[in-house]
Write an enzyme that holds these catalytic residues in place. Structure first.
Site, short mmCIF file in Angstrom:
data_model
loop_
_atom_site.label_atom_id
_atom_site.label_comp_id
_atom_site.label_asym_id
_atom_site.label_seq_id
_atom_site.Cartn_x
_atom_site.Cartn_y
_atom_site.Cartn_z
N GLU A 124 0.84 -1.19 0.00
CA GLU A 124 0.00 0.00 0.00
C GLU A 124 0.87 1.24 0.00
OE1 GLU A 124 -2.49 0.80 3.37
OE2 GLU A 124 -3.46 2.45 2.33
N LYS A 137 8.58 17.16 -13.80
CA LYS A 137 9.84 17.02 -14.54
C LYS A 137 10.17 15.55 -14.70
CE LYS A 137 11.82 21.40 -13.24
NZ LYS A 137 12.66 22.14 -12.29
N THR A 141 7.16 10.06 -11.91
CA THR A 141 7.05 8.85 -12.74
C THR A 141 8.23 7.92 -12.49
OG1 THR A 141 5.87 10.06 -14.44
CG2 THR A 141 6.91 8.01 -15.13
N1 ACO Z 1 -2.87 15.62 -11.35
C1 ACO Z 1 -2.89 15.18 -12.64
N2 ACO Z 1 -1.77 14.88 -13.32
C2 ACO Z 1 -0.60 15.06 -12.69
C3 ACO Z 1 -0.51 15.52 -11.37
C4 ACO Z 1 -1.72 15.81 -10.68
N3 ACO Z 1 -1.71 16.24 -9.44
N4 ACO Z 1 0.81 15.59 -11.03
C5 ACO Z 1 1.49 15.18 -12.11
N5 ACO Z 1 0.65 14.86 -13.09
C6 ACO Z 1 0.97 14.34 -14.40
C7 ACO Z 1 2.04 15.13 -15.10
O1 ACO Z 1 1.50 16.20 -15.82
C8 ACO Z 1 2.64 14.09 -15.99
O2 ACO Z 1 1.84 13.91 -17.13
P1 ACO Z 1 2.50 13.56 -18.57
O3 ACO Z 1 3.42 12.40 -18.34
O4 ACO Z 1 1.33 13.21 -19.44
O5 ACO Z 1 3.21 14.78 -18.99
C9 ACO Z 1 2.54 12.81 -15.16
O6 ACO Z 1 1.50 13.04 -14.22
C10 ACO Z 1 3.80 12.46 -14.43
O7 ACO Z 1 4.43 13.62 -14.03
P2 ACO Z 1 5.78 13.60 -13.24
O8 ACO Z 1 6.57 14.80 -13.61
O9 ACO Z 1 6.46 12.30 -13.40
O10 ACO Z 1 5.25 13.70 -11.73
P3 ACO Z 1 5.71 14.70 -10.59
O11 ACO Z 1 7.19 14.67 -10.45
O12 ACO Z 1 5.09 15.99 -10.75
O13 ACO Z 1 5.09 13.96 -9.32
C11 ACO Z 1 3.23 14.03 -7.78
C12 ACO Z 1 3.69 13.75 -9.22
C13 ACO Z 1 3.96 13.09 -6.85
C14 ACO Z 1 1.75 13.75 -7.67
C15 ACO Z 1 3.58 15.48 -7.46
O14 ACO Z 1 2.90 16.31 -8.35
C16 ACO Z 1 3.22 15.91 -6.05
O15 ACO Z 1 4.04 15.79 -5.15
N6 ACO Z 1 2.02 16.45 -5.85
C17 ACO Z 1 1.58 16.95 -4.54
C18 ACO Z 1 1.41 15.85 -3.54
C19 ACO Z 1 0.38 14.83 -3.95
O16 ACO Z 1 -0.71 15.17 -4.39
N7 ACO Z 1 0.72 13.54 -3.77
C20 ACO Z 1 -0.20 12.43 -4.01
C21 ACO Z 1 -1.15 12.32 -2.89
S1 ACO Z 1 -2.03 10.80 -2.85
C22 ACO Z 1 -0.97 9.76 -2.13
O17 ACO Z 1 0.10 10.11 -1.76
C23 ACO Z 1 -1.41 8.31 -1.98
#
Ligand code: ACO
Length: 400
Positions: A124, A137, A141
């Site tokens: 989980e 960035k 992913t």
């Molecule tokens: N909603 C929708 N799409 C998203 C989001 C989001 N919040 N964040 C990233 N993406 C998309 C990106 O646009 C990208 O899309 P693409 O590949 O089509 O261009 C894809 O997801 C992957 O993007 P990455 O750059 O690899 O992801 P990133 O480094 O931004 O990390 C993360 C994603 C961890 C969600 C980050 O945005 C973050 O820390 N957000 C705030 C905290 C959060 O919400 N965490 C998840 C909570 S739920 C849980 O933890 C179980």
């Protein structure tokens, strides 16, 4: 995200909203010039150069580990501001939990805290975050893909997580779905059910190397392109001369193709069609259970219809002197003389086409005259005679 017993007040809803206020985040729009694949290659390049690394740690009491876990806890606290800090601390430092940390220039910039349930074969994901200045960035992913490869070695086959509503898009892109395919007994009771977040599952494939997805995608693309080229080759080579007959199909005086005089009588005879993989229909015909031909069964059905005492209104095209507006009302006229002529010249390629013409005679009559008159009654009689005739013949589709 997980909620441990006694933590009922922890709310998932929008746990991530509002994180890192004041810090400018790189929005997906700003990063849109780079494709996800390009981003992954860039991140992988950073890994190769040693600028970026991933590590899986748990609270082993060592100073270095504690420093990293506290740094990660701070990222979670900032990125998930609505999540109680004590709860984050508890899980990150819990020895049943593990964390994959993403370190660049000696600094933790993101990570995933998870709890593996080894006996159940799933893990989980409790928290997942990247520091604001590094988001979108490709780090998120890459972290997830690294983690997939790490946990597979321990027999983990699925991830489960309660994703907060702002992060559903991210989880979907990592292969998570709202539909949980694992049997309920396998996971229920191991993670706590609660309102707010969306339960999502990600099955892990034993065949995929998640740490080298760009390579796999490139190989798949190359394989597909090669397959398309392979399938196209016969068509490129085979150039058939035009069909002289097709250019000059013999027509009768009514403009119908005279089928029996066309030297190509089946579609299979058109060069190249079968090679191109076109599935051509082939039929077998029976009259009263005995093998027959299409021409013979059409005669067999038509002859009694034409001779029937109720067929008289339909033997020839409608005369405009008797029904002035007939051809304005009826768009596709049909009569038994035309059907007979079409049978004679081999016009009908299937029984279905013949039946369609006869049924048009009936439907035209009913449309123009209605049911309650002599014409309508004749049409209904002919219809039932047609059905009787059809009951004695069969057209069996063999292939196509
Ligand atoms: N909603 C929708 N799409 C998203 C989001 C989001 N919040 N964040 C990233 N993406 C998309 C990106 O646009 C990208 O899309 P693409 O590949 O089509 O261009 C894809 O997801 C992957 O993007 P990455 O750059 O690899 O992801 P990133 O480094 O931004 O990390 C993360 C994603 C961890 C969600 C980050 O945005 C973050 O820390 N957000 C705030 C905290 C959060 O919400 N965490 C998840 C909570 S739920 C849980 O933890 C179980």
């Amino acid at each position: 995200m997980e909620v441990a017993d006694g933590e009922e007040d922890v709310k998932m809803e929008d746990a991530g909203a509002g994180g890192d206020a004041g810090v400018e985040k790189q929005t997906p729009a700003k990063a849109e010039r780079q494709t996800p694949l390009m981003r992954q290659r860039e991140v992988m390049e950073k890994e190769r150069s040693g600028e970026l690394r991933f590590e899986t740690i748990t609270n082993d009491g060592k100073d270095d580990t504690m420093v990293q876990l506290i740094a990660l806890k701070n990222i979670f606290a900032k990125q998930l501001p609505k999540m109680p800090k004590e709860y984050i601390v508890r899980l990150v430092l819990d020895r049943n939990h593990y964390s994959l940390v993403c370190v660049t220039d000696g600094e933790v910039v993101g990570g995933i805290c998870y709890r593996p349930h080894f006996t159940q074969g799933f893990a989980e994901i409790a928290f997942c975050a990247v520091t604001a200045s590094r988001q979108v960035k490709g780090f998120g992913t890459r972290m997830m893909n690294q983690l997939k490869q790490v946990v597979k070695k321990d027999g983990i086959e699925y991830f489960l997580t309660y994703a907060d509503n702002y992060a559903i898009g991210y989880f979907k892109k990592q292969g998570f779905n709202r539909q949980v395919t694992m049997k309920r007994e396998r996971w229920a009771g191991f993670i706590k059910d609660y309102d707010g977040g969306t339960l999502m599952e990600c099955p892990l494939s034993e065949y995929v190397d998640y740490t080298d997805l760009p390579k796999m995608i490139e190989e798949q693309r190359a394989a597909l392109i090669a397959l398309i080229a392979e399938r196209q080759r016969p068509f490129e080579r085979a150039v058939h001369p035009p069909l002289a007959e097709r250019l000059n199909f013999p027509l009768d005086e009514h403009g119908d193709v005279i089928g029996s005089r066309v030297s190509i009588t089946t579609a299979e005879q058109i060069p190249g069609l079968v090679d191109a993989g076109v599935n051509l229909p082939r039929y077998e015909y029976r009259v009263d259970g005995k093998p027959s031909t299409l021409g013979a069964i059409l005669e067999h059905v038509l002859a009694p219809l034409v001779k029937h005492e109720s067929a008289w209104p339909f033997l020839a095209p409608v005369d405009v002197s008797e029904a002035a507006d007939y051809y304005e009302v009826i768009a596709q006229p049909m009569d038994f003389a035309t059907v007979q002529r079409r049978v004679n010249i081999g016009y009908y390629r299937t029984l279905r086409l013949f039946v369609a013409d006869v049924r048009r005679i009936i439907s035209n009559c009913l449309a123009y005259n209605g049911e309650d008159n002599v014409y309508g009654q004749c049409a209904r009689v002919v219809e039932s005679e047609l059905d009787k005739g059809l009951a004695t013949v069969r057209e069996i589709l063999l292939a196509g």
